[in-house]
Design a protein around this motif. Structure first.
Motif, short mmCIF file in Angstrom:
data_model
loop_
_atom_site.label_atom_id
_atom_site.label_comp_id
_atom_site.label_asym_id
_atom_site.label_seq_id
_atom_site.Cartn_x
_atom_site.Cartn_y
_atom_site.Cartn_z
N GLY A 56 -10.91 17.40 -39.96
CA GLY A 56 -11.66 17.06 -38.76
C GLY A 56 -12.44 15.78 -38.94
N GLY A 63 -13.94 20.08 -32.55
CA GLY A 63 -12.68 19.58 -32.00
C GLY A 63 -12.74 18.12 -31.60
N CYS A 64 -13.41 17.28 -32.39
CA CYS A 64 -13.53 15.85 -32.08
C CYS A 64 -12.15 15.26 -31.80
#
Length: 235
Positions: A56, A63-64
């Motif tokens: 990530g 949930g970038c």
């Protein structure tokens, strides 16, 4: 352009990516201070950005959508600096951070798919100016800016203008000017590669319209070739 020429262009792009993947990320971080301050000395405003972390992003957004490819602060436009001492403090405070350069004041960036970038580099030669590979899919062409006219009313918008929130709307050619930014070498890209200079920032910034003309033709050529290949495979 025939099929063999197109394959040759793709092979050169693959070569850049293999070199990026072989380079030790730790060595790139060791060179980060030198490369970021080189950009600052060119008068390019920079600010710290998030970096890829595991699967990530180092930011706190769940949930970038752009891990490691955005500034740390939402105030990046006013935060960006060309003060070497200030940037040095950022480098020391955030040892893992990527850095971005804000476009539209000292320079613009024309951003194209890698295949088109390889073709355009061949056509432009020494006229290309600074050029960086950004992940496996994009090549960044740094140019003089059109974003700071003496008369503000003379600033003209373009349908290619790319802003962070509209990148998905520009899968082909993008023009980063006012209100946008790009990653600086040696940023860590979410693909696992590093952003790297193909032609360094000491190269004079070219006229953006000259580069735009060549990039537009290159995108058209690569797009036509891709469409032809798809048609042949479909047969």
């Amino acid at each position: 352009m025939d099929r063999s020429d197109h394959i040759g262009k793709r092979a050169r792009v693959a070569g850049w990516l293999r070199r990026m993947q072989r380079e030790d990320p730790g060595a790139a971080r060791d060179r980060r201070t030198e490369l970021v301050l080189d950009a600052v000395r060119m008068g390019w405003p920079v600010c710290p950005a998030a970096h890829p972390l595991a699967y990530g992003c180092s930011c706190d957004r769940v949930g970038c959508p752009a891990p490691g490819m955005h500034p740390m602060s939402s105030a990046w436009q006013t935060q960006a600096s060309t003060d070497p001492a200030h940037v040095q403090r950022w480098l020391e405070r955030y040892p893992d951070a990527n850095f971005v350069t804000v476009t539209g004041t000292s320079h613009d960036v024309l951003d194209v798919p890698a295949d088109a970038g390889a073709l355009a580099l061949d056509r432009l030669g020494d006229e290309a100016g600074p050029v960086a590979a950004c992940g496996p899919e994009r090549v960044l062409f740094f140019t003089a800016t059109r974003g700071t006219p003496v008369d503000e009313d003379e600033w003209w918008p373009c349908e290619l203008d790319s802003h962070p929130e509209t990148l998905d709307a520009h899968p082909g050619l993008r023009w980063h000017c006012r209100g946008s930014y790009v990653l600086l070498p040696p940023a860590q890209h979410p693909s696992g590669t590093q952003v790297r200079w193909i032609r360094g920032p000491e190269t004079p910034l070219p006229d953006p319209l000259r580069v735009l003309d060549v990039l537009t033709d290159a995108c058209d050529t690569v797009g036509a070739t891709a469409a032809d290949s798809h048609w042949l495979m479909g047969r």
